[in-house]
Enzyme design. Structure first.
Site, PDB file in Angstrom:
ATOM      1  N   GLY A   1       0.938  -1.190  -0.100  1.00 32.27           N
ATOM      2  CA  GLY A   1      -0.208   0.063   0.076  1.00 32.27           C
ATOM      3  C   GLY A   1       0.988   1.253  -0.148  1.00 32.27           C
ATOM      4  O   GLY A   1       2.200   1.242   0.311  1.00 32.27           O
TER       5      GLY A   1
ATOM      6  N   GLY B   1       0.069  -5.119   0.577  1.00 34.25           N
ATOM      7  CA  GLY B   1      -1.049  -4.972  -0.330  1.00 34.25           C
ATOM      8  C   GLY B   1      -1.081  -5.632  -1.523  1.00 34.25           C
ATOM      9  O   GLY B   1      -2.288  -5.913  -2.154  1.00 34.25           O
TER      10      GLY B   1
ATOM     11  N   GLU C   1       5.620  -6.741   7.200  1.00 37.36           N
ATOM     12  CA  GLU C   1       5.165  -5.903   8.243  1.00 37.36           C
ATOM     13  C   GLU C   1       5.504  -5.775   9.330  1.00 37.36           C
ATOM     14  O   GLU C   1       5.861  -4.687  10.169  1.00 37.36           O
ATOM     15  CB  GLU C   1       3.734  -5.915   8.194  1.00 37.36           C
ATOM     16  CG  GLU C   1       2.904  -5.762   6.943  1.00 37.36           C
ATOM     17  CD  GLU C   1       3.093  -6.710   6.050  1.00 37.36           C
ATOM     18  OE1 GLU C   1       2.459  -6.307   4.750  1.00 37.36           O
ATOM     19  OE2 GLU C   1       3.303  -7.882   6.075  1.00 37.36           O
TER      20      GLU C   1
END
Length: 348
Positions: free
Chosen positions: A68, A115, A138
């Site tokens: 993202g 994403g 992440e």
């Protein structure tokens, strides 16, 4: 054909296929809010269109989709404007994709993370070239493997998804195929021919049978066995202790894996452990609601912003996590991330 994505994402109907092309090449095709909304609109329209037999998603440049648009989220959060709405829309789109009734082919050539995994792994067909590099990194930026990671990673065999989630390590084509992240492997040179065949016939399974190649795993059987042994433990502390024991015996894989995990955000590790364990028993929609609860707390915490600072602002610097150790992250702390949101729950 315009679903509102502007110059960041292109939509075409070619033959029997709806074709999506990510065109934000300078940003490694990182997803923006406009791209998320446009893809959701296209899926809704093409689901009802009998002329569309399948959907193909591909990308320009050297990345399929690197995640993202995390810098936008970072800047907004630092200014006090937490972009919960962007994630809500993205999570709804991920759930929509998981329900999509037609063949959905993600043609992955290059980097796919975060994403990008969300717009590929939940589709029916994940086709990877030898250039594909997959990761959910992440925990290294003080976040957690969202976009349905709790659903997809928890279902990989041999605890491989837990390994990916807790280390953020990258996976290549052969390993992705071996564990089911990829459904098919193809040669990079055959992409254009594959696209032409898919759009002409619309018979995804038949076309992929013709183009699929054998891709041997990059990881050997002994290492797969070690991953399953270490990461199937009942608690995160037991995983770390298992790795520590093997590392002390001179096991290079265990030592490297332990070192990697201990460099990650302690909060992210504990939250991610709970997320993946719970996700194994939840539906996709339930996973997205759970992840939205976690997200709301992550975006008002400290480690996400510190992780982005270290990785992307002051590139290469060492993040200073708060709390700094796993021992300082209590069970009650973790529980708070998963607590219901009341009227703010994700509406799917």
């Amino acid at each position: 054909m315009d679903f509102g994505g502007g110059e960041e994402i292109r939509f075409e109907v070619i033959g029997k296929a709806g074709v999506v092309t990510l065109t934000r090449t300078k940003a490694l095709n990182a997803l923006t809010e406009n791209m998320v909304h446009a893809l959701a609109a296209a899926l809704e329209a093409w689901e009802q269109d009998d002329a569309i037999h399948c959907v193909l998603v591909k990308a320009e440049g050297r990345a399929f989709c690197a995640g993202g648009d995390i810098m936008n989220v970072y800047r907004a959060g630092k200014e006090g404007n937490v972009l919960v709405g962007f994630f809500a829309d993205e999570y709804r789109m991920n759930a929509q994709l998981a329900r999509f009734p037609k063949p959905y082919v993600a043609l992955i050539d290059g980097i796919v993370m975060g994403g990008g995994v969300g717009i590929s792994v939940h589709g029916s067909h994940r086709v990877m070239t030898g250039n594909a590099i997959v990761a959910m990194p992440e925990v290294g930026i003080g976040f957690f493997p969202d976009v349905g990671g709790s659903h997809a990673l928890s279902r990989l065999p041999g605890s491989f998804g837990m390994y990916m989630a807790l280390t953020g390590n990258r996976v290549r084509q052969g390993d992705a195929l071996a564990v089911g992240l990829a459904t098919h492997a193809i040669d990079a040179e055959s992409q254009q021919a594959l696209i032409e065949a898919l759009t002409t016939s619309g018979d995804v399974d038949e076309v992929l049978r013709k183009f699929s190649v054998v891709a041997a795993p990059q990881t050997d059987a002994a290492t797969f066995d070690a991953i399953a042994r270490h990461f199937s433990r009942d608690t995160l502390d037991e995983v770390l202790e298992s790795l520590k024991k093997d590392a002390e015996r001179g096991d290079d894989f265990a030592a490297a894996t332990l070192s990697t995990m201990l460099s990650r955000s302690p909060t992210s590790l504990r939250v991610t452990w709970r997320q993946i364990r719970e996700g194994a028993a939840l539906s996709m929609d339930e996973c997205m609601r759970m992840e939205f609860r976690v997200l709301n707390r992550m975006l008002t915490g400290k480690d996400f912003y510190e992780g982005i600072r270290a990785a992307l602002i002051d590139k290469g610097s060492t993040p200073v996590w708060d709390p700094a150790s796993l021992d300082e992250v209590s069970e009650a702390d973790v529980d708070a991330y998963f607590a219901p949101l009341g009227a703010q729950e994700l509406n799917l």
